[in-house]
Structure formats: structure tokens, C-alpha cells
Design a protein around this motif. Structure first.
Motif, PDB file in Angstrom:
ATOM      1  N   ASN A   1      35.832  60.951  41.719  1.00 30.36           N
ATOM      2  CA  ASN A   1      34.433  61.375  41.633  1.00 30.36           C
ATOM      3  C   ASN A   1      34.043  62.262  42.815  1.00 30.36           C
ATOM      4  N   SER A   2      33.871  61.649  43.982  1.00 31.02           N
ATOM      5  CA  SER A   2      33.508  62.450  45.155  1.00 31.02           C
ATOM      6  C   SER A   2      34.763  63.072  45.772  1.00 31.02           C
ATOM      7  N   GLY A   3      34.532  64.073  46.626  1.00 33.34           N
ATOM      8  CA  GLY A   3      35.647  64.692  47.325  1.00 33.34           C
ATOM      9  C   GLY A   3      36.366  63.703  48.234  1.00 33.34           C
ATOM     10  N   ALA A   4      35.582  62.900  48.956  1.00 30.99           N
ATOM     11  CA  ALA A   4      36.190  61.929  49.873  1.00 30.99           C
ATOM     12  C   ALA A   4      37.118  60.971  49.127  1.00 30.99           C
ATOM     13  N   GLU A   5      36.754  60.615  47.913  1.00 24.12           N
ATOM     14  CA  GLU A   5      37.620  59.737  47.111  1.00 24.12           C
ATOM     15  C   GLU A   5      38.937  60.420  46.754  1.00 24.12           C
ATOM     16  N   ALA A   6      38.874  61.716  46.494  1.00 24.95           N
ATOM     17  CA  ALA A   6      40.122  62.440  46.208  1.00 24.95           C
ATOM     18  C   ALA A   6      41.009  62.450  47.446  1.00 24.95           C
ATOM     19  N   VAL A   7      40.396  62.645  48.621  1.00 23.92           N
ATOM     20  CA  VAL A   7      41.155  62.637  49.876  1.00 23.92           C
ATOM     21  C   VAL A   7      41.777  61.257  50.105  1.00 23.92           C
ATOM     22  N   GLU A   8      40.964  60.217  49.984  1.00 24.56           N
ATOM     23  CA  GLU A   8      41.469  58.841  50.145  1.00 24.56           C
ATOM     24  C   GLU A   8      42.619  58.557  49.179  1.00 24.56           C
TER      25      GLU A   8
ATOM     26  N   ASN B   1      38.871  69.106  61.642  1.00 27.60           N
ATOM     27  CA  ASN B   1      38.936  68.965  60.184  1.00 27.60           C
ATOM     28  C   ASN B   1      37.630  68.419  59.624  1.00 27.60           C
ATOM     29  N   PHE B   2      37.397  68.698  58.343  1.00 28.49           N
ATOM     30  CA  PHE B   2      36.379  67.947  57.596  1.00 28.49           C
ATOM     31  C   PHE B   2      36.952  67.573  56.235  1.00 28.49           C
ATOM     32  N   HIS B   3      37.086  66.263  55.993  1.00 34.70           N
ATOM     33  CA  HIS B   3      37.623  65.811  54.717  1.00 34.70           C
ATOM     34  C   HIS B   3      36.727  64.771  54.048  1.00 34.70           C
ATOM     35  N   GLY B   4      35.532  64.538  54.595  1.00 34.81           N
ATOM     36  CA  GLY B   4      34.635  63.564  53.984  1.00 34.81           C
ATOM     37  C   GLY B   4      34.199  62.503  54.974  1.00 34.81           C
ATOM     38  N   ARG B   5      33.586  61.425  54.453  1.00 34.59           N
ATOM     39  CA  ARG B   5      32.864  60.490  55.328  1.00 34.59           C
ATOM     40  C   ARG B   5      33.271  59.034  55.203  1.00 34.59           C
TER      41      ARG B   5
ATOM     42  N   VAL C   1      45.515  69.383  55.259  1.00 35.02           N
ATOM     43  CA  VAL C   1      44.900  70.531  55.938  1.00 35.02           C
ATOM     44  C   VAL C   1      44.015  71.307  54.966  1.00 35.02           C
ATOM     45  N   GLU C   2      42.970  71.930  55.506  1.00 23.60           N
ATOM     46  CA  GLU C   2      42.120  72.828  54.721  1.00 23.60           C
ATOM     47  C   GLU C   2      42.672  74.248  54.835  1.00 23.60           C
ATOM     48  N   PRO C   3      42.717  75.018  53.750  1.00 24.38           N
ATOM     49  CA  PRO C   3      43.202  76.405  53.825  1.00 24.38           C
ATOM     50  C   PRO C   3      42.358  77.256  54.788  1.00 24.38           C
TER      51      PRO C   3
ATOM     52  N   LEU D   1      46.818  70.132  50.452  1.00 25.38           N
ATOM     53  CA  LEU D   1      45.773  71.107  50.748  1.00 25.38           C
ATOM     54  C   LEU D   1      44.444  70.589  50.216  1.00 25.38           C
ATOM     55  N   ASP D   2      43.467  70.474  51.107  1.00 27.60           N
ATOM     56  CA  ASP D   2      42.114  70.091  50.712  1.00 27.60           C
ATOM     57  C   ASP D   2      41.362  71.363  50.325  1.00 27.60           C
ATOM     58  N   GLU D   3      41.312  71.611  49.011  1.00 32.36           N
ATOM     59  CA  GLU D   3      40.622  72.809  48.481  1.00 32.36           C
ATOM     60  C   GLU D   3      39.275  72.434  47.870  1.00 32.36           C
ATOM     61  N   ILE D   4      38.711  71.325  48.344  1.00 31.89           N
ATOM     62  CA  ILE D   4      37.443  70.853  47.789  1.00 31.89           C
ATOM     63  C   ILE D   4      36.341  71.897  48.001  1.00 31.89           C
ATOM     64  N   GLN D   5      36.407  72.598  49.134  1.00 30.64           N
ATOM     65  CA  GLN D   5      35.414  73.648  49.393  1.00 30.64           C
ATOM     66  C   GLN D   5      35.972  75.046  49.111  1.00 30.64           C
ATOM     67  N   THR D   6      37.235  75.294  49.463  1.00 30.53           N
ATOM     68  CA  THR D   6      37.814  76.642  49.307  1.00 30.53           C
ATOM     69  C   THR D   6      38.233  76.938  47.876  1.00 30.53           C
TER      70      THR D   6
ATOM     71  N   GLY E   1      37.197  69.383  44.056  1.00 33.75           N
ATOM     72  CA  GLY E   1      35.987  68.587  43.821  1.00 33.75           C
ATOM     73  C   GLY E   1      34.824  69.551  43.708  1.00 33.75           C
ATOM     74  N   LYS E   2      33.692  69.181  44.280  1.00 37.98           N
ATOM     75  CA  LYS E   2      32.539  70.078  44.352  1.00 37.98           C
ATOM     76  C   LYS E   2      32.341  70.910  43.074  1.00 37.98           C
ATOM     77  N   ALA E   3      32.742  72.196  43.079  1.00 40.57           N
ATOM     78  CA  ALA E   3      32.459  73.077  41.938  1.00 40.57           C
ATOM     79  C   ALA E   3      33.206  72.700  40.666  1.00 40.57           C
TER      80      ALA E   3
HETATM   81  C1  LIG Z   1      32.738  68.436  50.963  1.00 35.13           C
HETATM   82  C2  LIG Z   1      34.146  68.269  51.381  1.00 35.13           C
HETATM   83  C3  LIG Z   1      34.792  67.023  51.248  1.00 35.13           C
HETATM   84  C4  LIG Z   1      34.084  65.755  50.818  1.00 35.13           C
HETATM   85  O1  LIG Z   1      33.525  65.829  49.559  1.00 35.13           O
HETATM   86  P1  LIG Z   1      32.359  64.774  49.160  1.00 35.13           P
HETATM   87  O2  LIG Z   1      32.124  65.056  47.703  1.00 35.13           O
HETATM   88  O3  LIG Z   1      31.168  65.092  50.001  1.00 35.13           O
HETATM   89  O4  LIG Z   1      32.896  63.423  49.410  1.00 35.13           O
HETATM   90  C5  LIG Z   1      36.131  66.955  51.586  1.00 35.13           C
HETATM   91  N1  LIG Z   1      36.793  68.038  52.038  1.00 35.13           N
HETATM   92  C6  LIG Z   1      36.202  69.238  52.192  1.00 35.13           C
HETATM   93  C7  LIG Z   1      36.998  70.395  52.685  1.00 35.13           C
HETATM   94  C8  LIG Z   1      34.851  69.397  51.877  1.00 35.13           C
HETATM   95  O5  LIG Z   1      34.255  70.571  52.062  1.00 35.13           O
END
Ligand SMILES: *Cc1c(COP(=O)(O)O)cnc(C)c1O
Length: 409
Positions: free
Chosen positions: A112-119, A148-152, A200-202, A233-238, A262-264
Motif C-alpha cells: 500500500n504505502s511506499g514505506a511498506e514496499a521498502v520494508e 536517504n529517504f525511504h519512509g517513516r 538506494v534512490e536513483p 532501487l527505490d523508485e517510489i519518487q523517481t 508507489g506514489k504515482a
Molecule cells: C515517499 C517516499 C517513500 C515513502 O512512501 P510513503 O508512501 O510515504 O510511505 C519511500 N521512498 C521514497 C524515495 C519516497 O519518495
């Protein structure tokens, strides 16, 4: 050109006050109360229109309330919304197939959320380490990058290098090692016999749109393959068109072993994320190992299928590349002494101000007064990431407003 602040009514002030009173104060939003969105635009409760240059952190790449996604959502919502994975549903197989064909993947884990995909990726890579790579139980190590930013979630904030993100939330899970971003030699040196993955984020988005040196990811791919380390690769934003390609990895000519989206993925209508993989890594999951009540539900799948369809069919990825070039050139041409650098790829852009230029927050406040919503990051950087349906006129308008805002402060 006017630089006065747009009107704000007593009702907007009341809504802000109520939110402040009852809500946990873990955000400090701009004081604009939005009530409607369409395409690149949003409207506040007083009827003022803004061009959205944040796109909900790139969750609304397809534009606000895209009519075809809306139709898919309402149709599916009136038929079947949630079954849990205890039963099968008729949307999930089509979602899997379409997502795999589009991204050249073999297997999908829906969350569902991006953080869940990372976990989920962290869990799966550890399991792969023990079962396939042969790491001794409890010894798996995952390498991540500073800034890095991968969620909370707890595991994720535990390997953040940002003091506020971690502060007060420990103790944290062991098994992570932090190296500098963009330094392939540091990766090579950090890998040991127990290393199972590199996350890693691209392009580092939350860090302020930080692009690694040319050739970095070619070397990262080579190192991970040679040392038998899963490249995540965390492409949740890229991902999904933001940088002008479907996935940012395509700029580097590489393929990750695990890709997180995730996201989009659901065009801002619904939280949908996924782990994309080859069969070897996700293949370690057996029934009961992992799960999610909402992951892969029919409503999420129907919305995501249409969100992907419009992204491709309506040329949003190519438009992101074209308009990104145009907007970057337009911002670069402003030539205001406050601007230190304009950088980015596709429509993932940032303007960095000189440290003595008064800060990014006042600039974002001024931009709001001129009908443009953008987000300050790290004191001196303004991020610009409008929906990927931006027109040339709108791109030029953003540059013009940016220049006017700089002149006004
Ligand atoms: C937003 C983001 C996440 C986390 O996604 P959430 O849906 O807020 O949990 C993880 N990685 C990257 C690169 C993000 O930009």
C-alpha cells in the motif's frame, strides 16, 4: 505583476485553527486550504487557483482527479473493493501482468504505502540472504546511503542519517550500514560476506534532488552483480515518468534486482505500492511469510491499472522529458543572483538558492501569493515537480512566476 498575497477568508482561518488544535503537529504546511483539483491546478476554499508544483511528492504525476482514473475507481468501487488475499479477485492478475510487462519484471509483491514496499524489500532480501546466498542466520547486512529517504517506519528511520528523523525513536533494528551517496568505491569497500542488499534512490529526492555522478549506477550494478548483492532501487519518487523515463534506472542503462514503486502508481487516488523483482528474490516468499490486508485489493488494482494506462497512452513520460528540459532552461535563464543552481531530470527539478539569499521558505510563501505551490527542502532548496501533463505555456508561466517571486523578496 501583482505580488500581493491572495485573499484568505475567515473560514480558511477557522479550518487551519481546527487542524492545529486537534491534529498531531508532525507537519508544518503552507497555510493554503485546498478543496478541489483538476489537472495541474488546485483551488483553495476561497476560490484562488494555484499551479501545483509538488504533485503530492510525485503521487499525482497524472494530474489531479484524472477523469479516466476516476471512472475506473468509481466503477470498481461500486462492484468490489476488498476481499483480502484469503480469496482471489479478478483485478489482481491483470494488474500483475500489465505492471510486469511495462517494467520488464517477473514477479510483483503488492503493498500500500511506499514505506511498506521498502520494508517488504528489506525482509525479502534478508530471507534471500539466508536461503540462497548462505549467510548465517541473524547476520544479514544491508547497505544504504547517507541522506536517504525511504519512509517513516521504525526500521527505515533507524538507518536515516537525519537527526530529526531518528531522534527520540530508538532503539533501532541492527543490520544496516550507511555509506555516502554517489561513491561506488565506498560501496565496494563496505560489502562483506554478510552483505545481502544495497538500497538506494536513483536520485535522492527528499535530500534536495541530488543526482549522482555519471557512471555511478553502471559501477553499482557491476559491483552488486560481482559481489552477489541484491540491488534495490527505490523508485517510489523517481519512477513512473517523473524523470522523463518510465523508471529512472533507464537513464543509467541498468536494471535493478528489486525495484520499488508507489506514489504515482495509483495517480493520487489510493495508496498503492509494489516490489518488482526477478523470480529468484521474491521467490523466497512462501504462503504465510508476509502479507497485507489491503495489499492487492481489487479497488487498488483497478485504479493502478488505469493510472499506468493513462501514463503511457497519453504520452506523459515523453512530456515529462520535454517539459522538464523547457522548465529547467526557463529557470536557468532567470539569472537572478539568489540562484545558486538549477538541477534535475525530467520534471523532478530543484532550484538551490545561495545560503545568504533569505531561505527557501519565504520564497515558497511568495510563490503561493503568485498562484504557484512549491515545497522548500533543506532551508535553501525549492523543489519543482508539477504533474507530467504540464503544457509549454504552463512551464513558461512557472519560470515567469519564479522570477517575479525572487524579485518580490
Ligand atoms: C515517499 C517516499 C517513500 C515513502 O512512501 P510513503 O508512501 O510515504 O510511505 C519511500 N521512498 C521514497 C524515495 C519516497 O519518495
Amino acid at each position: 505583476m501583482t505580488t500581493t498575497t491572495l485573499a484568505r477568508s475567515p473560514s480558511a482561518a477557522l479550518l487551519i485553527e481546527k487542524e492545529q488544535h486537534y491534529g498531531a503537529r508532525n507537519y508544518k504546511p503552507l497555510d493554503v486550504v485546498l478543496t478541489r483539483g483538476e489537472g495541474v491546478h488546485v483551488w483553495d476554499v476561497d476560490g484562488n487557483r494555484y499551479l501545483d508544483c509538488l504533485s503530492a511528492y510525485s503521487a499525482v504525476n497524472q494530474g489531479h482527479c484524472h477523469p479516466r482514473i476516476l471512472a475506473a475507481m468509481t466503477e470498481q468501487a461500486s462492484r468490489l473493493t476488498l476481499t483480502s488475499r484469503a480469496f482471489r479477485n479478478d483485478q489482481l492478475p491483470a494488474f500483475y501482468e500489465e505492471l510486469c510487462e511495462l517494467t520488464n519484471s517477473h514477479m510483483v509483491l503488492p503493498m500500500n504505502s511506499g514505506a511498506e514496499a521498502v520494508e517488504s524489500a528489506l525482509k525479502v532480501v534478508r530471507k534471500w540472504g539466508y536461503e540462497i546466498k548462505g549467510v548465517a542466520e541473524g547476520q544479514a547486512e544491508i547497505i544504504v546511503c547517507s541522506e536517504n529517504f525511504h519512509g517513516r517506519t521504525l526500521a527505515i528511520v533507524g538507518f536515516s542519517s537525519d537527526d530529526q528523523t531518528r531522534g527520540g525513536f530508538g532503539p533501532f533494528a541492527p543490520g544496516f550500514r550507511i555509506i555516502p551517496f554517489g561513491d561506488a568505491d565506498a560501496l565496494e569497500a563496505a560489502i562483506g560476506p554478510n552483505t545481502v542488499g544495497f538500497l538506494v534512490e536513483p536520485i535522492q529526492g527528499e535530500a534536495g534532488v541530488i543526482i549522482p555522478p555519471d557512471g555511478y549506477f553502471t559501477r553499482v550494478r557491476e559491483i552488486c552483480t560481482r559481489r552477489n548483492v541484491v540491488l534495490i532501487l527505490d523508485e517510489i519518487q523517481t519512477g513512473l515518468g517523473r524523470t522523463g523515463k518510465l523508471l529512472a534506472e533507464q537513464h543509467e542503462g541498468i536494471e535493478a534486482d528489486l525495484t520499488l514503486v508507489g506514489k504515482a502508481l495509483a495517480g493520487g487516488f489510493y495508496p498503492v505500492s509494489a516490489v518488482l523483482s526477478n523470480t529468484e528474490v521474491l521467490g523466497v516468499l512462501k504462503p504465510g511469510d508476509h502479507g497485507s490486508t489491503f495489499g492487492g485489493n481489487p479497488l487498488a488494482c483497478a485504479v493502478a491499472r488505469m493510472a499506468l494506462k493513462v501514463l503511457v497512452e497519453e504520452g506523459m513520460i515523453e512530456n515529462s522529458a520535454r517539459m522538464g528540459e523547457r522548465l529547467k532552461a526557463g529557470l536557468g535563464a532567470i539569472g537572478h543572483p539568489a540562484i545558486k543552481e538549477v538541477r534535475g531530470r525530467g520534471l523532478m527539478l530543484a532550484v538551490e538558492l545561495h545560503p545568504d539569499a533569505g531561505g527557501a521558505r519565504p520564497l515558497c510563501e511568495a510563490l503561493k501569493g503568485l498562484g504557484l505551490l512549491a515545497k522548500d527542502t533543506h532551508d535553501h532548496t525549492v523543489r519543482l515537480a508539477p504533474p507530467l501533463i504540464l503544457t509549454a505555456d504552463q512551464a513558461d508561466w512557472i519560470s515567469e512566476r519564479f522570477e517575479a517571486a525572487l524579485r518580490s523578496i
